[in-house]
Design an enzyme around this catalytic site. Structure first.
Site, PDB file in Angstrom:
ATOM      1  N   GLU A  27      11.211  13.403   1.183  1.00  0.00           N
ATOM      2  CA  GLU A  27      11.694  13.466   2.560  1.00  0.00           C
ATOM      3  C   GLU A  27      13.187  13.752   2.686  1.00  0.00           C
ATOM      4  OE1 GLU A  27       9.928  10.926   1.302  1.00  0.00           O
ATOM      5  OE2 GLU A  27       8.768   9.879   2.827  1.00  0.00           O
ATOM      6  N   ASP A 114       6.965   9.023   0.986  1.00  0.00           N
ATOM      7  CA  ASP A 114       6.825   7.573   0.857  1.00  0.00           C
ATOM      8  C   ASP A 114       5.360   7.137   0.869  1.00  0.00           C
ATOM      9  OD1 ASP A 114       9.541   7.226   0.730  1.00  0.00           O
ATOM     10  OD2 ASP A 114       9.768   6.932   2.884  1.00  0.00           O
ATOM     11  N   ASP A 116       3.399   5.064   2.443  1.00  0.00           N
ATOM     12  CA  ASP A 116       2.952   4.310   3.604  1.00  0.00           C
ATOM     13  C   ASP A 116       2.283   5.304   4.555  1.00  0.00           C
ATOM     14  OD1 ASP A 116       5.032   5.723   4.755  1.00  0.00           O
ATOM     15  OD2 ASP A 116       6.342   3.996   5.002  1.00  0.00           O
ATOM     16  N   GLU A 118       3.192   6.643   7.386  1.00  0.00           N
ATOM     17  CA  GLU A 118       4.042   7.743   7.844  1.00  0.00           C
ATOM     18  C   GLU A 118       4.284   8.743   6.721  1.00  0.00           C
ATOM     19  OE1 GLU A 118       8.114   8.385  10.457  1.00  0.00           O
ATOM     20  OE2 GLU A 118       7.709   6.450   9.533  1.00  0.00           O
ATOM     21  N   TYR A 345      10.963   0.159  -2.455  1.00  0.00           N
ATOM     22  CA  TYR A 345      10.745   0.682  -1.099  1.00  0.00           C
ATOM     23  C   TYR A 345      10.877  -0.429  -0.067  1.00  0.00           C
ATOM     24  CZ  TYR A 345       8.711   3.550   2.598  1.00  0.00           C
ATOM     25  OH  TYR A 345       8.521   4.267   3.740  1.00  0.00           O
ATOM     26  N   ARG A 347      10.047  -0.519   3.291  1.00  0.00           N
ATOM     27  CA  ARG A 347       9.103  -0.711   4.405  1.00  0.00           C
ATOM     28  C   ARG A 347       7.805  -1.253   3.820  1.00  0.00           C
ATOM     29  NH1 ARG A 347      11.572   4.233   5.767  1.00  0.00           N
ATOM     30  NH2 ARG A 347      12.897   4.048   7.611  1.00  0.00           N
ATOM     31  N   HIS A 392       3.104  -1.647  -1.786  1.00  0.00           N
ATOM     32  CA  HIS A 392       2.332  -2.745  -2.345  1.00  0.00           C
ATOM     33  C   HIS A 392       3.158  -3.774  -3.086  1.00  0.00           C
ATOM     34  CE1 HIS A 392      -1.056  -0.424  -1.093  1.00  0.00           C
ATOM     35  NE2 HIS A 392      -0.740   0.580  -1.891  1.00  0.00           N
TER      36      HIS A 392
END
Length: 906
Positions: A27, A114, A116, A118, A345, A347, A392
C-alpha cells in the site's frame, strides 16, 4: 552483477538467480522501500499508494455511459443485487498506469497488502483493475522483518473472497446510509453536513453524555476526616499516623456520592445518614478529645496480574492517557513504526503473542529484571472482543528478538510510542504483583454519646512483579494507579489511638465526565459498535465536521450536533440505535465467515421486508414531516429564551431579539444566567434597519476577526431560493453579504447608510487597458485591484472617492512592499515532543496559532491562549504535520530502457 537488494518502484528487473521477475504490490511507499531490502533480486516492490479505486464521490467521476442511470448518484445499482460501480481515483490513475507497465514485464504478481478486511479488499481491487494474465499470489505478514517477509513470499495463499465480500458490503452499506440520510440534514439543518452508520451513533453518545450533564443536579454532602496517631512505638520503618474518614454514626452508614441520584436525591434513606454542614461541624466539635480504639483489622492478600498486550483500542487509550496523543495521531505514528519494521501490524483485535514473541519477551525479562520476575510458564491471552478479526497477533515489537527503546535509534513521539508497546509486551510475560491490603475500623464516642466509626484502607506491595515494567493509566484523574502504596502503621484490635485532628469536609456530587478520545474508544468497543480499526477515523470525522470540539482532552458536542441527533432520534431512531448498529456488525462478521449472504441482507436494509420499513421508504416518508425550525430549537428551561441552530450557527432568540452564541460555549454551560449575560452584552448584534433594495435586515456584529456588518437571510427565503428550478445544476443556498467596519467606525455609532456603503464594496472604479479596477477593503487596509496587481490607498475614505485617473497614476508607480517587525510570542510552551524545537503561541492574521518554527497550527474552537497545555499544542502541531503534503525528494534511480513505445489507449 546482480543487485544485492530488491527495488522499491524503480522498475529494475533482475532474473540472475532464476525464478523470473516477481512484482510485489503493497500500500505505501515506505513499506515498499523496507520490504524491497528484504526480498533480494528477482523482485520489484511497488506501492499502490492506498486504495486505487472506489465508488464515485462526485458526478464528474461517473463514467458517461452511467450518468443517466437513476442509481448513478449512489454509485450502487440497487435494482441489480446492489452491484457497485467502481472508478479509479483521479489521483491514482498515473500510479495504476505505472503498475500496469511493471506488470507487463512480470512473471508473477504478489499482492502484499495488509492482512485485514480492508487490505484484502485493496488486493482484490488491484487484481480486478490490473487484470493480470500471470499467476497471482496473496502474500500476508503481520510484521516487516527480513524473516517474516521472506517466509510470507514462500508461503502465499489465495485471495479470501469472504473477507472481500464483507468489506464490500460494509462499503455499500455506508454509501447507502450516507447518501440517503445526509441530504436530509442538508435540507433540514444546514448544508454540507454528513451522516454515517457509526459516525452518527458516536455523535449521539457524546450528545447524550452532555444531556446528562445538563440535567444533572448536584447534591451536597458532608463527612469527617481524621488523622490518628498510634500510642505505641514503631520500628521506624512504618508510619505513626494515618488518615481515616467517617463511616458510620450510631450504626447508620454516612452518605457518600454514590448514594445520590443524578437529580441530587438520596437513593434510599434507610440505614443511611445524610450529613449537612451544620451537623458535620457540630459532630466534629463533639468528637474533639474523644478516646479512640481500633475496632477491627481485616487483612487480605493482594494480587494483580499483568495487562494483556496491546490491541488497537487499548493502544489508542493508553497513548491518549500517557502520551497525550489523539487516536488518529496514535495510528499515524504506529503506521510508521510498522512500515519501518519496529512493531507488528497495528490494526488488530487480538491479544495473542506468537511463540517466538513470547520467547523473546521472556528472554528480555530474565536479562533486564532477573529470573525472579519470570513466571514458570509462559502467559497466554485470548481476546475478549466479540467477533475478533483483523491481524492474528497483538501489537508488539517486531522480530524474534526485541530491541530495547535505546537500541532502536528512534526519537520523539515514535520512540515514546515504541517504548509504550515494548514495556507493555515485556510486562505481559512477568510475574504477578503481590502484597497485602488492610481495612481498619476505628471506634469512638462523642460527648453526646454518639457512636462513630472511621475507616481506613492500606495497601502494601511486597513484590512488584510486572509493575516494575509497566503501570496502566486511567481515565479518572482521581483514580489510584496499580503501583500506588498506602502504608498504615502496624495495628491490632483494641489498640488505643489519639486523634490529632477531626475536621468536617464538604463534598458535592459531580456530573458524569465528558468522553475523552480514550473513553469514547472504550465505550464504542464495549457496545460493539463499528470496528476498532475505524475508531480513529470516526473520531477524526466528528471533530472535522464540527459535531464535536475539544476542551482540553474532553470531547464537547456542539449545538449543531444536538440538532442533528435530535432529527435522527425523532425520525430515524433505529439508524442511531446502539443495539441495531451492533447487530449490523454481527451480520457483517457472519458474511465474512460465510454464514450469511450479503444481497438478501442489503435488500432488507434498503427496501425493507417482513413488515420492516427500508431505508429508502423511511427517508421518503419522513422528509415532509420534519419541521426544520422545530428540530433545531431548544427552549432554555425556566425561561422564555430559545436556542436555535441556524444556517450560520447557533443563536439565542427572545421576543424577536437575537444574539449569537460563542463558538466555544459548551452546551451544559448555557444556563439561564449565561443567556441573560449574552443578551446584555453591549457589543452584541445591532439591528440597523432594512436594505431598501432587498428588504433584508442589516445588522452590525462583533466577530472573531473584529466588527462587521451583514445582512440577515431568513431561513424561509434561503429554502425558497434553493427550491427554485435551475436546470440540472444544484442551487446553492444564498450567502449574506458581509463587510468589515472601517477603522473610523464603531459598532455603537455605525448607521444604516454607512453599512450599505460598506456592503457595496468592492466598488468598480473603471477600466485600465481593458481590465476592470475595483476599490476594496482588505485585512491590511484599503487598496485598488486590477487583475493580479494591487496598490494600497492612503485613506479608507478613498474607497468611495478614488477616481480612475487617480488609479492610473497609482498603477503607473512601482508597488511598495510592506515590512513589519515580528511580534513577540504570546506564550512559550516548551519543546515539541516530535521535533524538540520550542513551541510558542503567536498572533496571526487569522487569530492565534501555535508554532515550533517549522509547522503552524491555528488554535481550534475551545482552545484558549492562556489555558492551552503543552500536550494540546503538540497535538495541534502533529495534526498539522499529518495534513501537510509530503516533501518532494529527488533521488537517482536506474531505469531499464526498453524498446517499447508508449501509446495512448483508445
Amino acid at each position: 552483477m546482480p543487485p544485492k537488494k530488491g527495488s522499491a518502484g524503480d522498475g529494475v528487473k533482475d532474473t540472475a538467480r532464476g525464478g523470473g521477475n516477481k512484482l510485489v504490490i503493497v500500500e505505501s511507499p515506505a513499506k515498499a522501500k523496507t520490504i524491497a531490502g528484504y526480498l533480494g533480486p528477482g523482485y520489484i516492490v511497488e506501492s499502490s499508494i492506498g486504495h486505487i479505486r472506489d465508488l464515485p464521490n462526485k458526478a464528474a467521476e461517473i463514467p458517461a455511459r452511467y450518468k443517466d442511470e437513476p442509481w448513478a448518484r449512489l454509485g450502487v445499482n440497487v435494482d441489480r443485487d446492489f452491484e457497485p460501480l467502481y472508478v479509479v481515483n483521479a489521483d491514482k490513475k498515473a500510479q495504476v498506469k505505472r503498475l500496469k507497465e511493471l506488470l507487463a514485464e512480470a512473471d508473477e504478481l504478489y499482492l502484499a497488502t495488509d492482512e485485514d478486511r480492508e487490505g484484502e479488499a485493496i488486493a482484490w481491487h488491484l487484481r480486478e483493475e490490473l487484470k493480470p494474465t500471470i499467476p497471482v499470489k496473496r502474500m500476508v505478514f503481520n510484521e516487516i522483518t527480513k524473516e517474516a517477509i521472506r517466509h510470507a513470499a514462500q508461503h502465499t495463499r489465495d485471495l479470501n473472497l469472504r473477507l472481500v465480500d464483507a468489506q464490500e458490503t460494509r462499503r455499500i452499506l455506508d454509501r447507502l446510509y450516507g447518501y440517503e440520510v445526509s441530504p436530509v440534514l442538508w435540507k433540514k439543518v444546514m448544508p454540507s453536513l454528513s451522516a454515517g452508520r457509526v459516525q452518527s451513533v458516536a455523535t449521539r453518545l457524546v450528545v447524550e453524555r452532555e444531556r446528562e450533564r445538563i440535567a444533572f443536579t448536584p447534591a451536597e454532602y458532608w463527612g469527617l476526616k481524621a488523622v490518628f496517631a498510634v500510642l505505641t512505638g514503631t520500628d521506624g520503618a512504618d508510619p505513626t499516623t494515618f488518615p481515616a474518614t467517617l463511616a458510620t454514626v450510631d450504626g447508620d452508614r454516612v452518605a457518600q456520592g454514590r448514594d445520590f441520584t443524578s437529580q441530587g436525591v438520596l437513593r434510599s434513606p434507610k440505614g443511611v445518614r445524610h450529613l449537612d454542614e451544620e451537623t458535620a461541624r457540630g459532630l466534629a466539635e463533639r468528637l474533639a478529645g474523644a478516646q479512640y480504639t481500633v475496632r477491627s483489622v481485616e487483612r487480605k492478600p493482594y494480587r494483580r496480574s499483568p495487562y494483556a498486550p496491546f490491541r488497537t483500542t487499548t493502544l489508542q487509550q493508553e497513548a491518549s492517557r500517557k502520551l497525550g496523543l489523539s487516536a488518529k495521531q496514535t495510528m499515524q505514528v504506529a503506521q510508521r513504526l510498522y512500515e519501518n519494521g519496529y512493531i507488528t501490524y497495528m490494526r488488530t483485535d487480538s491479544t495473542t503473542l506468537s511463540e517466538s514473541a513470547i520467547a523473546a519477551a521472556r528472554a528480555q525479562v530474565a536479562r533486564l529484571y532477573g529470573d525472579n520476575y519470570l513466571p514458570d510458564k509462559p502467559r497466554t491471552y485470548t481476546s475478549k472482543v466479540k467477533n475478533a478479526q483483523e491481524a492474528h497477533e497483538a501489537i508488539r515489537p517486531a522480530g524474534d528478538t526485541f530491541r530495547t527503546p535505546a537500541e532502536t535509534g528512534l526519537s520523539g513521539v515514535e520512540l515514546r510510542l515504541y517504548e509504550l508497546i515494548w514495556k507493555r509486551t515485556i510486562a505481559s510475560q512477568m510475574k504477578d504483583a503481590v502484597g497485602e491490603s488492610v481495612s481498619v475500623r476505628v471506634a469512638g464516642t462523642s460527648t453526646a454519646g454518639e457512636q462513630v466509626e472511621f475507616s481506613a484502607t492500606g495497601k502494601i506491595i511486597t513484590f512488584h512483579g510486572f509493575l516494575k515494567a509497566y503501570v496502566e493509566g486511567t481515565d479518572d484523574p482521581q483514580a489510584e494507579l496499580d503501583d500506588r502504596e498506602r502504608r498504615l502503621p502496624p495495628l491490632t484490635e483494641g489498640d488505643p489511638l489519639h486523634a490529632q485532628s477531626v475536621d468536617a469536609e464538604g463534598h458535592s456530587t459531580r456530573p458524569p465526565a465528558r468522553y475523552t478520545e480514550a473513553s469514547l474508544v472504550k465505550e464504542l468497543e464495549e457496545r460493539e459498535i463499528g470496528r476498532p480499526s475505524t475508531y480513529a477515523t470516526i473520531i477524526g470525522t466528528i471533530l472535522e465536521r464540527g459535531y464535536v470540539f475539544k476542551k482540553g482532552s474532553a470531547l464537547v458536542p456542539s449545538f449543531l450536533a444536538f440538532a442533528v441527533v435530535q432529527l435522527l432520534e425523532r425520525h430515524f431512531s433505529h439508524l442511531v440505535d446502539y443495539n441495531f448498529t451492533a447487530r449490523m456488525e454481527d451480520v457483517l462478521d457472519a458474511i465474512a465467515r460465510g454464514e450469511a449472504e450479503r444481497v438478501p441482507w442489503l435488500r432488507r436494509f434498503y427496501f425493507g421486508a417482513d413488515g420492516q420499513i427500508g431505508l429508502k421508504e423511511l427517508v421518503n416518508e419522513h422528509l415532509g414531516d420534519i419541521d426544520p425550525k422545530e428540530i433545531s430549537s431548544f427552549p432554555l428551561p425556566d425561561s422564555d429564551i430559545v436556542l436555535r441552530v441556524g444556517r450560520y450557527g447557533p443563536y439565542l432568540e427572545r421576543n424577536g431579539q437575537r444574539v449569537n452564541v460563542p463558538d466555544d460555549l459548551a452546551p451544559d454551560e448555557l444556563t439561564k444566567e449565561r443567556a441573560e449575560e449574552l443578551f446584555a452584552q453591549p457589543n452584541g448584534d445591532r439591528e440597523l434597519g432594512k436594505d431598501p433594495e432587498t428588504g433584508r435586515t442589516i445588522v452590525a456584529k462583533n466577530g472573531r476577526f473584529g466588527p462587521y456588518v451583514t445582512e440577515v437571510i431568513e431561513e424561509t427565503e434561503a429554502e425558497a431560493e434553493e427550491a427554485k428550478p435551475k436546470g440540472r445544476k444544484k442551487t446553492a443556498a444564498p450567502k449574506p453579504r458581509t463587510a468589515s467596519l472601517l477603522k473610523s467606525m464603531s459598532l455603537e455609532t455605525i448607521t444604516l447608510e454607512d453599512a450599505l456603503k460598506l456592503l457595496s464594496l468592492p466598488r468598480v472604479v473603471g477600466e485600465i487597458d481593458g481590465e476592470q479596477v475595483t476599490a476594496q477593503n482588505g485585512r491590511f487596509g484599503p487598496y485598488l485591484k486590477k487583475g493580479s496587481e494591487s496598490r494600497s490607498l492612503e485613506t479608507e475614505e478613498q474607497l468611495f472617492t478614488v477616481t480612475i485617473e487617480e488609479a492610473k497614476e497609482l498603477f503607473a508607480q512601482p508597488k511598495k512592499r510592506r515590512t513589519r517587525a515580528a511580534a513577540p510570542p504570546l506564550r512559550e510552551l516548551g519543546p515539541d515532543p516530535v521535533t524538540g524545537k520550542p513551541m510558542v503561541i503567536k498572533e496571526g492574521r487569522f487569530g492565534p496559532y501555535v508554532t515550533d518554527g517549522e509547522s503552524n497550527a491555528s488554535l481550534r474552537k475551545g482552545d484558549d491562549v492562556e489555558s492551552l497545555t503543552p500536550e494540546r499544542a503538540a497535538e495541534l502541531l502533529a495534526e498539522r504535520r499529518a495534513k501537510a503534503p509530503a516533501k518532494k525528494t529527488t533521488s537517482r534511480t536506474t531505469t531499464r530502457k526498453t524498446t517499447k513505445s508508449t501509446a495512448k489507449k483508445a
